[in-house]
Design a protein around this motif. Structure first.
Motif, PDB file in Angstrom:
ATOM      1  N   GLN A 180     -18.400  23.143  42.873  1.00  9.06           N
ATOM      2  CA  GLN A 180     -18.265  21.789  43.395  1.00  9.06           C
ATOM      3  C   GLN A 180     -17.839  20.816  42.297  1.00  9.06           C
ATOM      4  O   GLN A 180     -16.995  19.937  42.516  1.00  9.06           O
ATOM      5  CB  GLN A 180     -19.584  21.324  44.021  1.00  9.06           C
ATOM      6  N   GLU A 181     -18.411  20.972  41.093  1.00 12.04           N
ATOM      7  CA  GLU A 181     -17.996  20.088  40.001  1.00 12.04           C
ATOM      8  C   GLU A 181     -16.527  20.313  39.659  1.00 12.04           C
ATOM      9  O   GLU A 181     -15.775  19.354  39.425  1.00 12.04           O
ATOM     10  CB  GLU A 181     -18.844  20.342  38.752  1.00 12.04           C
ATOM     11  N   LEU A 182     -16.100  21.554  39.626  1.00 11.05           N
ATOM     12  CA  LEU A 182     -14.706  21.862  39.301  1.00 11.05           C
ATOM     13  C   LEU A 182     -13.764  21.275  40.346  1.00 11.05           C
ATOM     14  O   LEU A 182     -12.695  20.748  40.008  1.00 11.05           O
ATOM     15  CB  LEU A 182     -14.519  23.378  39.203  1.00 11.05           C
ATOM     16  N   GLU A 183     -14.147  21.339  41.605  1.00  7.69           N
ATOM     17  CA  GLU A 183     -13.335  20.748  42.673  1.00  7.69           C
ATOM     18  C   GLU A 183     -13.272  19.223  42.536  1.00  7.69           C
ATOM     19  O   GLU A 183     -12.215  18.617  42.709  1.00  7.69           O
ATOM     20  CB  GLU A 183     -13.911  21.126  44.040  1.00  7.69           C
ATOM     21  N   ASP A 184     -14.415  18.618  42.212  1.00  8.22           N
ATOM     22  CA  ASP A 184     -14.467  17.156  42.090  1.00  8.22           C
ATOM     23  C   ASP A 184     -13.651  16.653  40.903  1.00  8.22           C
ATOM     24  O   ASP A 184     -12.964  15.622  40.995  1.00  8.22           O
ATOM     25  CB  ASP A 184     -15.920  16.688  41.940  1.00  8.22           C
ATOM     26  N   VAL A 185     -13.725  17.352  39.794  1.00 14.56           N
ATOM     27  CA  VAL A 185     -13.077  16.879  38.563  1.00 14.56           C
ATOM     28  C   VAL A 185     -11.619  17.322  38.480  1.00 14.56           C
ATOM     29  O   VAL A 185     -10.743  16.548  38.092  1.00 14.56           O
ATOM     30  CB  VAL A 185     -13.845  17.376  37.314  1.00 14.56           C
ATOM     31  N   LEU A 186     -11.351  18.563  38.880  1.00 17.19           N
ATOM     32  CA  LEU A 186     -10.017  19.129  38.683  1.00 17.19           C
ATOM     33  C   LEU A 186      -9.184  19.224  39.952  1.00 17.19           C
ATOM     34  O   LEU A 186      -7.946  19.250  39.883  1.00 17.19           O
ATOM     35  CB  LEU A 186     -10.138  20.542  38.068  1.00 17.19           C
TER      36      LEU A 186
END
Length: 446
Positions: free
Chosen positions: A288-294
């Motif tokens: 989820q963090e990777l989707e939000d940031v990248l």
């Protein structure tokens, strides 16, 4: 603060090896052998005698510190510019310096660190390419196929380190294979032969070690000459060539980075993927963090700092795996920890493996829990131990970068699954390494 946390244990190994050779039956040496490793001996020592304990390496008294509180007292008044590279070079028999003074040592250290930073900036796309190739290979596997983490991730680390440090020559797999043969021969003796004294007692093993070291040095010198003639400015060695270092010093720095960088990078990645495979919840939070940031974009060097949870995952990997379980330094002047006086020139061991799983510092210390690093106290303790912040050794910073690229690419495409019944045993030497091959399976994210 001394950059002690990663591989300062090499200095311990020199002393242990010398003592074992000179005093084979004295002190606590047999106790260390019986426990299986210096780390396991320190665990039992601190359990019995508390956070400050002493023992004997042959005829030499040693003090071991096993808590954050005692380490903080010892580190702060003993600030030193000496770095782990100096100690590893000592182990390899390298004694050269710019001029021998403290200022010259600081300058050389800055040249080394800047060379790594420049190398990453110039070659970040190559790291992405190598990771994409590995992840693409894993995507092609059937979902029930067992994937060997140690073999694949050591291969990734060796390719990344050699190509970024030494240049295009190592795009040839035969060059990487030759490098690995000598690397393994050198590193296995640094990790074992000096600790148990067996290298000096085996002429055949010592001959193999010296032959591998000589071949590695010759290869590095030839690379240095090639790059100098080509006037390239993309690899680690190129930055060193732009400095005032001598040919010998450049070879030594290349040896240190390629030896240590390969092992640290490989094992950080191995342990990170192993722990991720044990927790679907952690994988989902990271995804989820990777989707939000990248989003759908590939990771970039400037976006790494925004991946807070990814950093927590890697910090917790280092802590849970006890990536470097022991460090050490010599007491430069008489000092004091609590009521304990430490005489000048005493060998002081930092029992990092003990501290990293101390229940007074870390709640549920044996549990893999990246969320613990949301807390300021956890981050401060980790920084004090030398695993984060400005005092982190350059090789670990490099490893964090490669591991972040790997996680950001892999977790957005695949899910990792632990094999049922697999038991992980650890070999606690210079770096905590799985004793045997570690296997997972992967499946595609829908």
């Amino acid at each position: 603060m001394l950059d002690f946390a990663i591989f300062a244990v090499t200095f311990v190994i020199i002393l242990v090896g010398a003592v074992l050779y000179l005093y084979p039956v004295n002190g606590n040496l047999q106790d260390i052998v019986n426990r299986g490793s210096l780390h396991e001996f320190l665990v039992s020592l601190h359990q019995e005698f508390g956070s400050v304990a002493s023992f004997w390496f042959g005829g030499r008294p040693v003090v071991s510190l096993g808590s954050v509180h005692q380490l903080q007292q010892h580190i702060n008044p003993n600030h030193s510019t000496d770095s782990f590279e100096t100690m590893l070079k000592s182990l390899l028999g390298y004694q050269s310096g710019i001029g021998g003074g403290a200022n010259e040592s600081v300058i050389r250290k800055k040249v080394y660190e800047n060379a790594i930073n420049t190398m990453l900036k110039n070659n970040f796309s190559l790291v992405l390419k190598l990771v994409d190739e590995l992840v693409g290979k894993w995507r092609s596997f059937p979902e029930d196929q067992h994937t060997p983490l140690c073999a694949h991730l050591l291969g990734l680390a060796l390719k990344a380190v050699t190509q970024l440090a030494l240049g295009e020559r190592f795009r040839d797999d035969t060059e990487v294979i030759s490098f690995r043969k000598n690397h393994d021969a050198i590193w296995s003796e640094i990790g074992k032969g000096y600790l148990d004294g067996s290298l000096e007692k085996s002429s055949s093993r010592k001959e193999r070690y010296e032959k591998a070291l000589s071949e590695m040095e010759s290869m590095l010198v030839s690379v240095e000459k090639e790059r100098k003639a080509q006037r390239r400015q993309t690899a680690f060695v190129d930055s060193l060539l732009q400095s005032s270092l001598t040919e010998r010093q450049i070879m030594e720095d290349c040896m240190v980075f390629t030896l240590a960088g390969s092992v640290i990078t490989a094992n950080l990645c191995i342990w990170a993927l192993h722990f991720l495979s044990t927790s679907e919840e952690v994988q989902d939070k990271l995804y989820q963090e990777l989707e939000d940031v990248l989003g759908s974009d590939p990771i970039s060097l400037d976006k790494i700092a925004q991946l807070t949870y990814c950093q927590q995952v890697l910090n917790e990997t280092v802590r849970t795996a006890k990536l470097t379980p022991v460090a050490a330094r010599l007491q430069e002047v008489e000092g004091k920890v609590d009521q304990h006086v430490i005489p000048k020139e005493t060998l002081v061991i930092y029992a990092l493996g003990v501290v990293l799983q101390d229940s007074e510092t870390w709640r549920t210390p044996y549990r893999f829990d990246p969320d613990r690093f949301k807390e300021e106290s956890a981050r401060k303790s980790f920084c004090l131990l030398g695993f984060s912040g400005n005092q982190t050794c350059p090789e670990l910073r490099f490893a964090y970068t490669v591991a972040t690229v790997l996680l950001s690419t892999l977790v957005r495409q695949l899910k990792l699954h632990q094999l049922k019944g697999q038991v992980m045993e650890v070999r606690s030497e210079l770096v905590s390494t799985p004793k045997d091959e570690t296997w997972i399976t992967v499946s595609r994210r829908s």
